[in-house]
Design an enzyme around this catalytic site. Structure first.
Site, mmCIF file in Angstrom:
data_model
loop_
_atom_site.group_PDB
_atom_site.id
_atom_site.type_symbol
_atom_site.label_atom_id
_atom_site.label_comp_id
_atom_site.label_asym_id
_atom_site.label_seq_id
_atom_site.Cartn_x
_atom_site.Cartn_y
_atom_site.Cartn_z
ATOM 1 N N GLU A 126 -18.815 8.236 -5.923
ATOM 2 C CA GLU A 126 -17.542 7.517 -6.073
ATOM 3 C C GLU A 126 -17.128 7.525 -7.549
ATOM 4 O OE1 GLU A 126 -15.662 3.510 -4.125
ATOM 5 O OE2 GLU A 126 -17.570 3.291 -5.150
ATOM 6 N N GLY A 270 -24.023 -0.947 -10.315
ATOM 7 C CA GLY A 270 -25.000 -1.895 -9.773
ATOM 8 C C GLY A 270 -25.574 -1.412 -8.463
ATOM 9 N N ALA A 271 -24.735 -0.775 -7.660
ATOM 10 C CA ALA A 271 -25.158 -0.260 -6.358
ATOM 11 C C ALA A 271 -24.033 0.611 -5.821
ATOM 12 C CB ALA A 271 -25.463 -1.396 -5.392
ATOM 13 N N MET A 272 -24.328 1.347 -4.733
ATOM 14 C CA MET A 272 -23.331 2.204 -4.104
ATOM 15 C C MET A 272 -23.557 2.225 -2.606
ATOM 16 S SD MET A 272 -20.706 4.093 -4.263
ATOM 17 C CE MET A 272 -19.921 4.983 -2.931
ATOM 18 N N GLU A 273 -22.458 2.078 -1.848
ATOM 19 C CA GLU A 273 -22.515 1.822 -0.416
ATOM 20 C C GLU A 273 -22.605 3.074 0.434
ATOM 21 O OE1 GLU A 273 -17.980 1.799 -1.422
ATOM 22 O OE2 GLU A 273 -19.851 1.209 -2.400
ATOM 23 N N ASN A 274 -23.309 4.101 0.004
ATOM 24 C CA ASN A 274 -23.458 5.303 0.823
ATOM 25 C C ASN A 274 -23.862 4.916 2.246
ATOM 26 O OD1 ASN A 274 -23.348 6.805 -1.730
ATOM 27 N ND2 ASN A 274 -25.474 6.156 -1.966
ATOM 28 N N HIS A 304 -23.218 -7.418 -0.387
ATOM 29 C CA HIS A 304 -21.971 -6.710 -0.725
ATOM 30 C C HIS A 304 -22.009 -5.287 -0.171
ATOM 31 C CE1 HIS A 304 -18.706 -5.523 -3.695
ATOM 32 N NE2 HIS A 304 -19.243 -4.345 -3.420
ATOM 33 N N GLU A 305 -23.102 -4.571 -0.424
ATOM 34 C CA GLU A 305 -23.179 -3.182 0.033
ATOM 35 C C GLU A 305 -23.255 -3.113 1.559
ATOM 36 O OE1 GLU A 305 -22.486 -1.096 -2.222
ATOM 37 O OE2 GLU A 305 -22.712 -2.616 -3.787
ATOM 38 N N GLU A 327 -13.522 -3.320 -2.373
ATOM 39 C CA GLU A 327 -14.442 -4.055 -3.231
ATOM 40 C C GLU A 327 -14.223 -5.568 -3.160
ATOM 41 O OE1 GLU A 327 -16.889 -2.590 -4.195
ATOM 42 O OE2 GLU A 327 -16.271 -0.504 -4.197
#
Length: 862
Positions: A126, A270-274, A304-305, A327
């Site tokens: 992203e 911080g993180a990624m929602e793959n 969140h993810e 988001e």
């Protein structure tokens, strides 16, 4: 990013021409440490006779075959695009390319673990970076299925969106066993939420039962050298709670086949929602003591993810202008889930103190923009990962829930997921479902809240009779001249009174306001309380102001307020007033040091201690800064000694004290804590805290390169290397600053996290004159850095090396001159610089306010 942009107009035209069916992506990860080989096969329908292009950022392209005909790589591939001419109704394109690993957290990131030499990979796509791993139509509305085939060392774990298949032996290469993993095709997805994570990761597995009866496999992964610190059981329990909460809340079962969570090195976010393979920053594997704020933050990030699996992954925005909705929604429902489904029940206070402080700052910068911002191209999209897209948007969604009602809102969500699953949507699709369920027309609400920028200020205006009762009462709403919109707010007004040792709410009313002046007749005849809080319970997004009596109560009794959310709101308004130069920085500092010891919310405490740092470092005039810093350090040491043994507050006060320690005696205390000659009951000096103390000594001129090297020899880990880089950059000598500068600006091979660490140390100074020689070099380097580095790295360099601690007229003047002289510089770069200028100008206004008070006091004393 020359030649790497994509406009919304181009994407829209391509979507009208093309319908993508599938990708087959075969990756060979055994070709060496710098590059990997990829063969991408794309099947798609198109308007017959039309031409279009695929996106690809590659080291080289060896083969392009379109519908059985070879295309010349030299002519078809340029400027991150593969041109596809004379399309048929149905097309197959096959591209063989050599791709470069990155160390910036973009594309396929490669990391070598200093603890054992093992190689770890993870993807981060992203916004526009799947094209760094394979050829792709890089836009969210061209969804397709993806089948990944991966050749890699046989001892690796290989993880993607679909469940990991059995590895198949494929011989040896350079004496190492090789295997192939052939994944099943994914559901229809956008390219940016596909994933590849590979390496000798340690894994813990579990499962859960979805609301529709399916068994969902779960996995938690981290590097082998961190395995002893991985608390997988807690992560699984948080995940199970999140699944149950969201499936019930949305009335829609988890939409994918498995759920892996991977803690990867040097994550760029911080993180990624793959889909089914969420990646997290590795600092969430706690190898030592961390604050409760960070532990709560990890829970909120996990949730969140997970929320993105529905909002963003199942239903995806058509273009990046609706990134905010992805988001903001995930932020809002993650906070809701944290409060209602985990032990972190004060998360609304956490949100008010931390996330909204970020949003209020962002919304007052010259770069502010509407929540639903115009996103003309990929460069615009990259700049909008900010406090408006996340925190302001989440706050406005909370206001929307208050406006339409929670039950209608959630029913609307269910309908939205049911109607648009696996498709792409726009904001109007989301609002239509809320309107249908709530009966409210949201057209005006959307225009006022989502399509305009800026933050309103709410303040009480009233008159009192001789007995102290309100004879009139209204809420005044104001806006700035740059962003004059007044908005509809659903707010609560809370009345608080001192009762013994506590300050408690004694009355609360809710009402809608929208005008510049809104009477509140319900309060007429009510006795003025000790404290009146506009926007009680933090229902809306607005700055608030306290009346004089409420401000006195806050100054004297902030720590006695029973409700942590009310305290968070008051801390927030005090900081807002300080940033606006309405409240003197020294007054804010005094209030903070008086009441911080009573703050029980870890994130609120962490936030105000950071604000203390900003106030002392830049809002106090230079001549008084050292004295104020020493005073703050003394108070923080007293607070650390008075805190509970082993408590979170003790830990936070000690770390803050070390950051502020400036006098010889204070630095002696830091040294004593590090070498064990000074002991605080309940405080353990673990590896990470030891690094922080050593870095504070380096900034104070009390540590050497040899001491840093010795500590690194005992902590030969990734975290140790980053900590050492920060400590070296913090050394209080011109030579150390010059070395730090050269490492980042003269070399192109430094990783994202190392740059971040060096930048943090570079700016950690007691004597700001060490930074004075870098004003002009920093500004002169901006364009060369932009032209030679990726966006993530540019952002880290600008953030880490703009000499903000100087906070003086010379810095502001030089920055303004650069902006004036570079009107045609890339807009994302100008935005970064203008934001720093804005912060510097605010600091100068706060300093002037402080000087004005000092002058007035001297005149009165005389």
């Amino acid at each position: 990013m020359p030649g790497e942009n994509l406009t919304r107009a181009e994407a829209g035209e391509r979507a009208r021409l093309v319908s993508v069916e599938s990708y087959d992506v075969a990756l060979d990860l055994t070709t060496g440490p710098e590059t990997f080989a990829v063969v991408t096969t794309v099947r798609f329908a198109a308007r017959e006779g039309a031409s279009t292009f695929l996106d690809l950022i590659a080291e080289s392209v060896e083969h392009i075959e379109l519908n059985g005909e070879l295309l010349s790589s030299a002519s078809a591939f340029a400027d991150s695009r593969v041109q596809l001419p004379a399309l048929a109704a149905r097309n197959t394109v096959r591209i063989a390319s050599t791709q470069r690993y990155t160390n910036s957290g973009e594309g396929l990131h490669r990391f070598v673990d200093p603890a054992d030499g093992e190689v770890y990979l993870y993807s981060q796509f992203e916004v526009p970076d799947s094209r760094r791993m394979f050829a792709v139509f890089e836009q969210p509305d061209l969804k397709a299925t993806f089948r990944f085939t991966v050749t890699a060392p046989a001892h690796w774990e290989v993880v993607s969106t679909q469940p990991t298949p059995a590895r198949v032996a494929a011989g040896e290469k350079d004496g190492e066993a090789i295997a192939i993993w052939s994944f099943e095709p994914t559901q229809v997805l956008s390219s940016y939420i596909t994933a590849l994570v590979a390496g000798p990761y340690s894994v813990v597995r579990s499962e859960l039962t979805s609301s529709d009866g399916r068994t969902i496999p779960l996995g938690v992964f981290c590097r082998k050298s961190l395995r002893e610190h991985l608390d997988a059981d807690y992560i699984f329990e948080t995940t199970r709670r999140g699944f149950a909460f969201f499936e019930e809340l949305f009335g829609y079962p988890y939409p994918f086949d498995k759920y892996d969570q991977l803690f990867v090195p040097e994550h760029s976010a911080g993180a990624m929602e793959n889909v089914g393979a969420v990646t997290f920053i590795e600092e969430f594997v706690f190898r030592g003591r961390v604050t409760d704020a960070k532990r709560e933050g990890r829970v909120a990030t996990i949730l969140h993810e997970l929320a993105h699996m529905w909002f963003g992954n199942l239903v995806t925005m058509r273009w990046w202008n609706d990134l905010w909705l992805n988001e903001s929604f995930a932020d809002y429902v993650a906070t809701l889930a944290t409060v209602e489904a985990t032990e972190w029940t004060q998360c609304w206070a956490t949100s008010a103190s931390s996330d909204k402080a970020w949003a209020y700052r962002q919304d007052q910068l010259p770069s502010t923009h509407p929540i639903a911002a115009e996103v003309r191209d990929l460069e615009d999209a990259l700049t909008n990962f900010d406090g408006i897209t996340y925190a302001k948007g989440a706050s406005v969604l909370k206001q929307l829930v208050a406006w339409v009602g929670r039950e209608p809102f959630m029913r609307g969500l269910h309908d939205y997921f049911t109607k648009h699953h696996h498709a792409n949507t726009e904001l109007t699709d989301f609002l239509a479902e809320l309107e249908a369920q709530s009966g409210r027309d949201l057209t005006e609400w959307s225009a006022l809240w989502l399509e305009t920028a800026g933050v309103n200020t709410l303040r009480p205006v009233f008159e009192l009779d001789a007995s102290g009762r309100y004879t009139s009462f209204a809420i005044e709403q104001t806006a700035t001249s740059e962003h004059p919109t007044l908005r509809p707010h659903r707010i609560a007004i809370g009345l608080y009174a001192r009762q013994g040792d506590m300050v408690r709410r004694i009355h609360r009313i809710e009402r809608d306001i929208s005008a510049a002046h809104t009477p509140v007749p319900e309060l007429i005849g009510t006795v003025q309380p000790d404290l009146l809080l506009v926007n009680d319970d933090d229902l809306s997004f607005a700055k608030i102001r306290l009346d004089d009596r409420s401000l006195r109560t806050a100054a004297n009794h902030l720590g006695d307020i029973e409700d942590p959310l009310a305290r968070a709101l008051i801390w927030g308004t005090l900081w807002d007033a300080t940033r606006d130069a309405e409240l003197r920085a020294s007054h804010f500092i005094d209030i903070l040091l008086t009441h911080a010891g009573s703050e029980t919310n870890s994130t609120t405490l962490r936030t105000v201690l950071r604000q203390l740092g900003d106030a002392v470092a830049t809002y106090i005039p230079p001549r008084g800064r050292a004295t104020t810093r020493a005073h703050a350090a003394h108070a923080l040491w007293q607070l650390a000694n008075g805190a509970g043994e082993g408590s979170d507050s003790q830990f936070q006060f000690v770390t803050a004290f070390a950051q502020f320690a400036v006098s010889s005696g204070q630095l002696d205390l830091v040294q004593g804590l590090l070498d064990g000659t000074k002991v605080l009951a309940g405080l353990t000096i673990d590896t990470d805290l030891g690094w922080m103390l050593l870095t504070a000594l380096a900034a104070g001129g009390r540590a050497t390169e040899a001491q840093i090297a010795a500590r690194l020899a005992e902590d030969r880990t990734a975290a140790g290397e980053h900590a050492a880089a920060r400590a070296r950059a913090a050394l209080a000598t011109p030579e150390a600053k010059a070395r730090a500068w050269a490492t980042v600006f003269e070399r192109g091979d430094v990783s994202n996290h190392t740059i971040e660490a060096i930048g943090a140390g570079f700016l950690q100074v007691h004597d700001v004159t060490l930074l004075e020689p870098y004003i002009e070099p920093f500004l002169n380097a901006l364009l060369p850095v932009w032209e030679s580095r990726t966006y993530v790295i540019v952002e880290q360099i600008v953030e880490g090396f703009y000499p903000s601690p100087l906070a003086n007229v010379e810095l502001a003047r030089a920055t303004r001159t650069w902006l004036d002289a570079h009107q045609d510089a890339p807009e994302p770069l100008r935005r970064m610089v203008s934001e720093h200028l804005s912060d510097t100008e605010r600091a100068l206004e706060a300093q002037a306010r402080e000087r004005q008070h000092t002058t007035s006091k001297v005149e009165v004393d005389a």
